[in-house]
Design a protein around this motif. Structure first.
Motif, short mmCIF file in Angstrom:
data_model
loop_
_atom_site.label_atom_id
_atom_site.label_comp_id
_atom_site.label_asym_id
_atom_site.label_seq_id
_atom_site.Cartn_x
_atom_site.Cartn_y
_atom_site.Cartn_z
N ILE A 352 0.84 -1.20 0.00
CA ILE A 352 0.00 0.00 0.00
C ILE A 352 0.87 1.25 0.00
N LEU A 356 0.41 2.94 -3.84
CA LEU A 356 -0.51 4.07 -3.88
C LEU A 356 0.13 5.29 -4.52
N LEU A 364 -8.06 -2.32 -4.34
CA LEU A 364 -8.85 -2.12 -3.12
C LEU A 364 -8.88 -3.38 -2.27
N LEU A 367 -6.66 -3.72 0.85
CA LEU A 367 -6.93 -2.94 2.06
C LEU A 367 -7.67 -3.77 3.10
N GLY A 371 -9.05 0.27 6.34
CA GLY A 371 -8.47 0.95 5.20
C GLY A 371 -9.48 1.14 4.07
N ALA A 375 -10.68 4.54 2.36
CA ALA A 375 -10.68 4.78 0.91
C ALA A 375 -11.99 5.40 0.46
N ALA A 394 -7.52 1.97 -5.74
CA ALA A 394 -7.38 3.27 -5.07
C ALA A 394 -6.22 3.99 -5.75
N ASP A 410 -3.93 6.66 6.29
CA ASP A 410 -5.31 6.22 6.52
C ASP A 410 -5.56 4.85 5.93
N LEU A 411 -5.03 4.61 4.73
CA LEU A 411 -5.35 3.35 4.04
C LEU A 411 -4.61 2.14 4.60
#
Length: 413
Positions: A352, A356, A364, A367, A371, A375, A394, A410-411
């Motif tokens: 990730i 990303l 996705l 995740l 996560g 997203a 993502a 965040d993810l």
């Protein structure tokens, strides 16, 4: 610009012979293999540099003889031969080679050629292999570039950083404005298929106009790849000390964001497309395939002091000092200082973190539930591209690229 940090992490010991766990080699034939060759020498130390590099004066004293530039190509070739032993009957040929530093072009072109020849002899180069060398603009001339091309290098990356004299002075760069642009023409004349210019934005004292002028000069030189990095002021560097003393101002994040938007504007207008947050190319063929190995979790062997390697979920790093590195290889030992075996969760998170940043983003389904919810919020906030999300990926918008570090945090939850 291939990063070679001066600090090494902790880790478990590397076996004396460098042996890898059996699972690291399982399925290796299905993964690309690259080599990074680190040349740790510099004529002078740039004020912002925190890489594992050494000037001649820093190598005087105990261990200095073993660290000599004159013997370096032969020493590094020993590690290539060690790699052949460790990887055993691995059938892969090498798809990418990247020689970075330091300043690789402080060595004679013939020495760099012999380092490449060691890889060719031990592993073979794949058809169409990408072979890159970094160069300072004031360390090469047309004859030197011609010798590099004859040795098998087909891609070159020049450290331009800026087109403004006062910005170069703050960075302690020694080349003059205009020299990087001339280097591009000389490299093309020597037959280099791909040419990159590295730029740095956010240097203390740099204005928006300075940055725009640097971008326009870079584009006008005719490279097919441009890398643009925000200046990071590392603790322990001369620039950090100058900022701490109030001699030069610190550049804030808002300025970095503005400069990034200028880079996207100028480069896209000139036909460059971004494919990684800090990298733009005129075509898919012009992208740096070696760096794509890093970003997609493929295999690479890093040879040289402080170099990092990754094979099949095992990551290791070499001793930092050129003298200690040479001594280990002379004694028939691996120069590895430590390693870590990445578990499934480590590899998921790392995927990730890296993917990303790419134009295509990350699937996705990689995740975790938290996560995935992050997203959805990032999509609603305009940080992820809807069309990519609809395809199960993502992928960052331009605004998302400005906030990439926050989106990643965040993810990975």
């Amino acid at each position: 610009m291939d990063p070679m940090p001066s600090a090494l992490p902790d880790g478990e010991p590397v076996p004396t012979d460098g042996t890898l766990p059996a699972h690291a080699l399982a399925g290796a034939a299905r993964r690309p293999l690259g080599f990074y060759l680190h040349v740790p020498y510099c004529a002078t130390r740039c004020g912002y540099c925190d890489f594992n590099t050494y000037t001649a004066s820093e190598l005087r004293g105990p261990g200095g003889a073993r660290a000599s530039q004159e013997e370096y190509a032969d020493v590094l070739a020993e590690e290539v031969r060690l790699a052949r032993k460790v990887l055993g009957d691995d059938p892969r040929t090498v798809e990418t080679v990247f020689v970075g530093g330091g300043t690789p072009t402080l060595l004679p072109a013939g020495d760099l050629g012999r380092m490449l020849a060691a890889i060719r002899e031990e592993f073979g180069l794949a058809d169409g292999a990408e072979v890159t060398v970094e160069a300072n603009p004031d360390s090469v001339d047309p004859a030197y570039l011609a010798r590099l091309r004859e040795a098998g290098f087909n891609r070159i990356s020049f450290g331009m950083q800026s087109a403004r004299r006062h910005v170069l002075a703050v960075l302690d760069r020694t080349h003059t404005p205009g020299r990087p642009e001339a280097c591009v023409a000389e490299a093309r004349a020597a037959g280099f298929e791909h040419v990159n210019l590295d730029l740095i934005y956010g240097t203390p004292g740099e204005s928006d106009d300075d940055w725009r002028a640097s971008l326009e000069a870079a584009v006008g030189a005719g490279p097919d790849h441009v890398s643009a990095y925000a200046l990071i002021v590392e603790d322990g560097t001369r620039l950090a000390a100058r900022i701490r003393r109030g001699e030069v101002p610190m550049t804030d994040d808002d300025v970095h964001a503005d400069r990034y938007l200028i880079a996207e504007e100028v480069l896209s207008a000139a036909g460059f497309g971004w494919y990684e947050v800090s990298n733009w190319a005129t075509s898919k063929a012009a992208r740096c395939r070696h760096n794509e190995l890093y970003w997609t979790g493929a295999d690479w062997w890093g040879a040289g002091p402080g170099a990092h390697s990754h094979v099949g979920g095992v990551r290791w790093w070499n001793v930092k000092h050129p003298g200690a590195y040479a001594q280990a290889l002379t004694e028939g030992r691996s120069p590895g200082a430590g390693r870590e075996v990445l578990g499934a969760e480590d590899r998921r998170v790392e995927r990730i973190l890296l993917e990303l940043r790419l134009e295509d983003g990350v699937p996705l389904d990689v995740l975790a539930p938290a996560g995935a919810r992050a997203a959805e919020r990032a999509l609603a906030d305009g940080l992820l591209r809807p069309e990519a999300y609809g395809r199960g990926r993502a992928a960052l918008t331009l605004r998302g690229r400005l906030l990439a570090d926050a989106v990643v945090r965040d993810l990975v939850d």
